[in-house]
Write a protein that holds these residues in place. Sequence first.
Motif, PDB file in Angstrom:
ATOM      1  N   UNK A 236       0.832  -1.203   0.000  1.00  0.00           N
ATOM      2  CA  UNK A 236       0.000   0.000   0.000  1.00  0.00           C
ATOM      3  C   UNK A 236       0.868   1.255   0.000  1.00  0.00           C
ATOM      4  N   UNK A 237       1.921   1.264   0.815  1.00  0.00           N
ATOM      5  CA  UNK A 237       2.766   2.452   0.870  1.00  0.00           C
ATOM      6  C   UNK A 237       3.494   2.686  -0.449  1.00  0.00           C
ATOM      7  N   UNK A 238       3.961   1.619  -1.076  1.00  0.00           N
ATOM      8  CA  UNK A 238       4.645   1.768  -2.365  1.00  0.00           C
ATOM      9  C   UNK A 238       3.666   2.232  -3.441  1.00  0.00           C
ATOM     10  N   UNK A 239       2.453   1.736  -3.416  1.00  0.00           N
ATOM     11  CA  UNK A 239       1.446   2.154  -4.389  1.00  0.00           C
ATOM     12  C   UNK A 239       1.108   3.638  -4.227  1.00  0.00           C
ATOM     13  N   UNK A 240       0.956   4.085  -2.992  1.00  0.00           N
ATOM     14  CA  UNK A 240       0.692   5.503  -2.768  1.00  0.00           C
ATOM     15  C   UNK A 240       1.862   6.367  -3.225  1.00  0.00           C
TER      16      UNK A 240
ATOM     17  N   UNK B 145       1.963   9.217  -6.149  1.00  0.00           N
ATOM     18  CA  UNK B 145       2.461  10.571  -5.906  1.00  0.00           C
ATOM     19  C   UNK B 145       3.514  10.986  -6.913  1.00  0.00           C
ATOM     20  N   UNK B 146       4.394  10.050  -7.282  1.00  0.00           N
ATOM     21  CA  UNK B 146       5.420  10.342  -8.295  1.00  0.00           C
ATOM     22  C   UNK B 146       4.766  10.659  -9.630  1.00  0.00           C
ATOM     23  N   UNK B 147       3.774   9.891  -9.998  1.00  0.00           N
ATOM     24  CA  UNK B 147       3.088  10.123 -11.278  1.00  0.00           C
ATOM     25  C   UNK B 147       2.375  11.475 -11.273  1.00  0.00           C
ATOM     26  N   UNK B 148       1.723  11.815 -10.158  1.00  0.00           N
ATOM     27  CA  UNK B 148       1.053  13.121 -10.071  1.00  0.00           C
ATOM     28  C   UNK B 148       2.063  14.269 -10.162  1.00  0.00           C
ATOM     29  N   UNK B 149       3.241  14.085  -9.563  1.00  0.00           N
ATOM     30  CA  UNK B 149       4.268  15.122  -9.644  1.00  0.00           C
ATOM     31  C   UNK B 149       4.751  15.297 -11.084  1.00  0.00           C
ATOM     32  N   UNK B 150       4.947  14.171 -11.786  1.00  0.00           N
ATOM     33  CA  UNK B 150       5.451  14.243 -13.159  1.00  0.00           C
ATOM     34  C   UNK B 150       4.389  14.811 -14.099  1.00  0.00           C
ATOM     35  N   UNK B 151       3.154  14.362 -13.968  1.00  0.00           N
ATOM     36  CA  UNK B 151       2.104  14.788 -14.893  1.00  0.00           C
ATOM     37  C   UNK B 151       1.608  16.207 -14.629  1.00  0.00           C
TER      38      UNK B 151
END
Length: 97
Positions: free
Chosen positions: A73-77, A81-87
């Motif tokens: 769960x922590x890795x998925x979150x 977050x990384x994807x939201x930062x990049x996009x």
Amino acid sequence: VGLAGSGAASGLSVGSYEWSATYTLVILGWVFVPHYLKARIFTTPEYLEKRFSPSLRTAFTWLTLASILLTKVSVTLFAGGVIMRVLFGWNIYISVA
């Protein structure tokens, strides 16, 4: 992110590693599944209860739930977050919350 990112970075080696696991699982299935079906065991906690004790089954169940919460769960979150930062350029900590 994850295996997709590893595959994009290193190429076919990741896929080859995953396919080798398929052959191993098929062989293990042919060997062990008849024994488990004969004993009417369908899950790992059932096996632990029949082989050892009901308290070990309970302990294993809680350990498994804690492991899933702390790792998957922590890795998925974090990956989200990384994807939201990049996009979108959002702060990684705010996008996870």
